[in-house]
Design an enzyme around this catalytic site. Structure first.
Site, PDB file in Angstrom:
ATOM      1  N   PHE A  62       0.567  -1.578  -0.219  1.00 22.77           N
ATOM      2  CA  PHE A  62       0.087  -0.017   0.524  1.00 22.77           C
ATOM      3  C   PHE A  62       0.600   0.998   0.019  1.00 22.77           C
ATOM      4  O   PHE A  62       1.936   2.071   0.987  1.00 22.77           O
ATOM      5  CB  PHE A  62      -0.574  -0.289   1.220  1.00 22.77           C
ATOM      6  CG  PHE A  62      -1.940  -1.021   0.933  1.00 22.77           C
ATOM      7  CD1 PHE A  62      -2.885  -0.535   1.002  1.00 22.77           C
ATOM      8  CD2 PHE A  62      -1.657  -2.208   1.801  1.00 22.77           C
ATOM      9  CE1 PHE A  62      -4.449  -1.250   0.595  1.00 22.77           C
ATOM     10  CE2 PHE A  62      -2.279  -3.392   1.736  1.00 22.77           C
ATOM     11  CZ  PHE A  62      -4.035  -2.951   1.231  1.00 22.77           C
ATOM     12  N   ASP A  63       0.372   1.884  -0.658  1.00 18.85           N
ATOM     13  CA  ASP A  63       0.475   3.528  -0.441  1.00 18.85           C
ATOM     14  C   ASP A  63       0.040   3.882   0.168  1.00 18.85           C
ATOM     15  O   ASP A  63      -1.319   3.507   0.570  1.00 18.85           O
ATOM     16  CB  ASP A  63       1.088   4.613  -1.960  1.00 18.85           C
ATOM     17  CG  ASP A  63       0.792   5.988  -1.307  1.00 18.85           C
ATOM     18  OD1 ASP A  63       1.412   6.288  -1.188  1.00 18.85           O
ATOM     19  OD2 ASP A  63      -0.556   6.750  -1.605  1.00 18.85           O
ATOM     20  N   ILE A  64       0.600   5.304   1.126  1.00 18.45           N
ATOM     21  CA  ILE A  64      -0.015   5.825   3.032  1.00 18.45           C
ATOM     22  C   ILE A  64      -1.046   6.555   2.124  1.00 18.45           C
ATOM     23  O   ILE A  64      -1.894   7.127   2.246  1.00 18.45           O
ATOM     24  CB  ILE A  64       0.901   5.406   2.954  1.00 18.45           C
ATOM     25  CG1 ILE A  64       1.706   3.859   3.894  1.00 18.45           C
ATOM     26  CG2 ILE A  64       0.532   5.295   5.078  1.00 18.45           C
ATOM     27  CD1 ILE A  64       0.568   2.998   4.444  1.00 18.45           C
ATOM     28  N   THR A 107      -3.488   7.624   0.079  1.00 21.14           N
ATOM     29  CA  THR A 107      -4.450   6.441  -0.568  1.00 21.14           C
ATOM     30  C   THR A 107      -5.224   6.168   1.562  1.00 21.14           C
ATOM     31  O   THR A 107      -6.365   5.946   0.989  1.00 21.14           O
ATOM     32  CB  THR A 107      -3.749   5.499  -0.644  1.00 21.14           C
ATOM     33  OG1 THR A 107      -3.141   5.123  -2.365  1.00 21.14           O
ATOM     34  CG2 THR A 107      -4.837   3.797  -1.390  1.00 21.14           C
TER      35      THR A 107
END
Length: 237
Positions: free
Chosen positions: A13-15, A18
């Site tokens: 995951f991009d944090i 996102t």
């Protein structure tokens, strides 16, 4: 044909953008400074100015770079040009909120997948973001850990090496992100399966995220993390 969701072992995951509402965090802090200064700012204008300043050649790591960014954009917004306000903007990252659906979605996904954080933020900021999300991650890679920032493929290769050490490969990862520029395009080029979370689906433009040179059609596409979590659950039923 894309792999089905149950076939993946990991989701990366991009944090920021996102899972964490960085645009809301930035504009909230800037609005607070503006109110104290007796001025009004336009949120989308502020994000546009931020985007232009953030990606300058002399940029520092995020969110430390927000001190420099603030000093660059403050005159254009009519805000006081003072380093203390830039530090306030930087430190606001400690209180940025997750999108309303993020924590619950991550908790649901963690039941069936190993979740990996991949963020251009520094480790100190990530620790706050992770706590806001309920600390759902199996592993985490920050700009401090990798010495690189997405979309640099070197960042992704460190994650590939990590999962290889657990007996898996990049084919076992679904990469989830909202940024076409930082994540979706490069993940496609590296042969990953990806999922675009289109957080700005009801808004025009790219907000605080740099516009990609070209749009990459994702393997999976949702407008929320809740949508991905629901699809993953349904695929296993």
């Amino acid at each position: 044909m894309s792999k089905s969701l149950p076939e993946f072992k990991y989701m990366s995951f991009d944090i920021v953008g996102t899972l964490i509402d960085f645009e809301g965090g930035l504009t909230s802090c800037l609005n607070g400074i503006a109110a104290e200064a007796g001025v009004t700012i336009d949120g989308e204008e502020a994000l546009s100015l931020y985007r232009a300043a953030r990606y300058a050649e002399d940029a520092d790591l995020f969110p430390d770079d927000l001190v420099r960014v603030y000093l660059a954009i403050a005159p254009k917004l009519g805000l006081p040009v003072d380093k203390a306000y830039g530090e306030r903007l930087r430190d606001s990252a400690k209180k940025w909120k997750a999108f309303p659906d993020s924590a619950e979605a991550m908790a649901r996904l963690a039941r069936d997948y190993r979740l990996i954080a991949m963020t251009n933020a520094r480790r100190w900021a990530f620790e706050h973001f992770s706590a806001e999300l309920g600390n759902p991650f199996h592993a985490a890679f920050t700009a401090d850990d990798t010495g690189a920032e997405k979309p640099d493929p070197a960042f992704f290769h460190q994650v590939f090496n990590f999962v290889s050490g657990e007996g898996a490969s990049k084919d076992d990862i679904l990469h989830v992100a909202q940024s076409q520029y930082h994540d979706i395009g490069v993940s496609r080029n590296l042969g990953m399966t990806n999922c675009w979370i289109e957080r700005r689906h009801a808004q025009k433009g790219y907000g605080g995220t740099i516009e990609p040179a070209e749009f990459t059609k994702p393997d999976y596409h949702f407008t929320s993390m809740a949508g991905l979590a629901e699809a993953a659950t349904a695929a296993r039923s």
